[in-house]
Write an enzyme that holds these catalytic residues in place. Sequence first.
Site, mmCIF file in Angstrom:
data_model
loop_
_atom_site.group_PDB
_atom_site.id
_atom_site.type_symbol
_atom_site.label_atom_id
_atom_site.label_comp_id
_atom_site.label_asym_id
_atom_site.label_seq_id
_atom_site.Cartn_x
_atom_site.Cartn_y
_atom_site.Cartn_z
ATOM 1 N N GLY A 176 -18.822 67.565 17.812
ATOM 2 C CA GLY A 176 -17.476 67.530 18.362
ATOM 3 C C GLY A 176 -17.400 66.945 19.768
ATOM 4 O O GLY A 176 -16.377 66.374 20.135
ATOM 5 N N PHE A 177 -18.475 67.084 20.514
ATOM 6 C CA PHE A 177 -18.433 66.634 21.909
ATOM 7 C C PHE A 177 -19.794 66.096 22.343
ATOM 8 O O PHE A 177 -20.830 66.559 21.856
ATOM 9 C CB PHE A 177 -18.053 67.796 22.837
ATOM 10 C CG PHE A 177 -16.718 68.399 22.480
ATOM 11 C CD1 PHE A 177 -15.529 67.829 22.934
ATOM 12 C CD2 PHE A 177 -16.652 69.506 21.645
ATOM 13 C CE1 PHE A 177 -14.300 68.358 22.570
ATOM 14 C CE2 PHE A 177 -15.425 70.045 21.269
ATOM 15 C CZ PHE A 177 -14.244 69.477 21.733
ATOM 16 N N GLY A 178 -19.756 65.155 23.287
ATOM 17 C CA GLY A 178 -20.984 64.709 23.922
ATOM 18 C C GLY A 178 -21.332 65.656 25.062
ATOM 19 O O GLY A 178 -20.542 66.545 25.424
ATOM 20 N N GLY A 179 -22.522 65.473 25.612
ATOM 21 C CA GLY A 179 -22.900 66.194 26.825
ATOM 22 C C GLY A 179 -23.200 67.668 26.640
ATOM 23 O O GLY A 179 -23.193 68.423 27.615
ATOM 24 N N SER A 206 -25.114 56.280 21.577
ATOM 25 C CA SER A 206 -23.871 56.815 21.019
ATOM 26 C C SER A 206 -22.714 56.477 21.946
ATOM 27 O O SER A 206 -22.645 56.965 23.081
ATOM 28 C CB SER A 206 -23.990 58.337 20.866
ATOM 29 O OG SER A 206 -22.747 58.864 20.468
ATOM 30 N N GLY A 218 -27.507 64.885 19.609
ATOM 31 C CA GLY A 218 -26.950 65.867 20.542
ATOM 32 C C GLY A 218 -27.976 66.378 21.531
ATOM 33 O O GLY A 218 -28.999 66.932 21.134
ATOM 34 N N GLY A 257 -26.145 59.769 23.796
ATOM 35 C CA GLY A 257 -24.934 59.292 24.454
ATOM 36 C C GLY A 257 -25.036 59.423 25.950
ATOM 37 O O GLY A 257 -25.166 58.438 26.680
ATOM 38 N N ASP A 269 -19.231 57.748 16.618
ATOM 39 C CA ASP A 269 -18.799 59.087 16.219
ATOM 40 C C ASP A 269 -17.320 59.083 15.850
ATOM 41 O O ASP A 269 -16.465 58.825 16.704
ATOM 42 C CB ASP A 269 -19.029 60.066 17.367
ATOM 43 C CG ASP A 269 -20.494 60.383 17.552
ATOM 44 O OD1 ASP A 269 -21.168 60.670 16.548
ATOM 45 O OD2 ASP A 269 -20.976 60.336 18.700
HETATM 46 C C1 DX5 Z 1 -21.678 64.934 18.860
HETATM 47 C C2 DX5 Z 1 -21.963 63.521 18.459
HETATM 48 C C3 DX5 Z 1 -23.083 62.879 19.195
HETATM 49 C C4 DX5 Z 1 -22.859 62.730 20.680
HETATM 50 C C5 DX5 Z 1 -24.171 62.961 21.363
HETATM 51 O O1 DX5 Z 1 -20.783 65.519 17.970
HETATM 52 O O2 DX5 Z 1 -22.280 63.450 17.074
HETATM 53 O O3 DX5 Z 1 -23.404 61.604 18.628
HETATM 54 O O4 DX5 Z 1 -22.354 61.499 21.058
HETATM 55 O O5 DX5 Z 1 -23.932 62.946 22.711
HETATM 56 P P1 DX5 Z 1 -24.974 63.435 23.812
HETATM 57 O O6 DX5 Z 1 -26.166 62.540 23.726
HETATM 58 O O7 DX5 Z 1 -24.205 63.284 25.059
HETATM 59 O O8 DX5 Z 1 -25.320 64.864 23.491
HETATM 60 ZN ZN ZN Z 2 -23.045 61.496 16.231
#
Ligand code: DX5
Ligand code: ZN
Length: 237
Positions: free
Chosen positions: A143-146, A9, A177, A198, A36
């Site tokens: 909404g967010f990574g990590g 991602s 996620g 991601g 995303d």
């Molecule tokens: C979150 C995104 C995911 C995100 C996952 O809203 O849909 O695709 O990039 O990120 P990680 O792997 O860091 O949780």
């Molecule tokens: Zn995603």
Amino acid sequence: MRPIKIAPSILASDFARLGEQVVAATDAGGDYIHIDVMDGHFVPNITLGPVVVKSIRPFSFLTFDVHLMIESPERYITDFVHAGANILTVHVEACTHLHRVIDQIHSHKIAAGVAINPATPLVMLEEILPSVQEVNVMTVNPGFGGQTFVTEMLDKISRLRAMIDARGLDVDIEVDGGVDLDTAPRCAQAGANVLIAGTHIFAKEGDMRERIDALRHAAEKTKREPKARVASKTKPA
Ligand code: DX5
Ligand code: ZN
């Protein structure tokens, strides 16, 4: 056998070097590039649109798996198709006329997926399942990574795999996620076969191929084969 697919991602990549990062994920053995798209309305974050997808398209031959976290996604389907999307996924929570949007995606001869937030029950997918190629089970609030993996989603993945198998459908289950070396094998065991990651893939030092391989191997060891396919193998010739 249904192979595990890994979808890096790009949300966790260095956006100042996006083209290079897409090349790196491709060279490192990713199966899809997960993109995303966030609009600041459906989710509290803003990322990128079709112009950016189009600009990175020449950097990879991989499937572009575009995850639309936007309200009224029907307004942008054509733009993302023209930008080079191969799979377009919309949220069940964001579509008043979900079946129409899925038809709209298919009218462009590409694959359609539906994503489901952690708090949305699986019953919302019952009628659309035969019409989609994949379901993205959100394992964090989008909404967010990590973010931290929501463990309760493992049971949801198992129940979704059972729903798909009971209907004899061929639908991929993506998880999105908090996917890492600890959660990936548990997702595969529950019945997921596409792992979106991601932070695990981009936001770390060292060899990206090793990280992708490690994720794949961990999941391959525990993965659950779809019942429909296992059953067909045991049919007499
Ligand atoms: C979150 C995104 C995911 C995100 C996952 O809203 O849909 O695709 O990039 O990120 P990680 O792997 O860091 O949780
Ligand atoms: Zn995603």
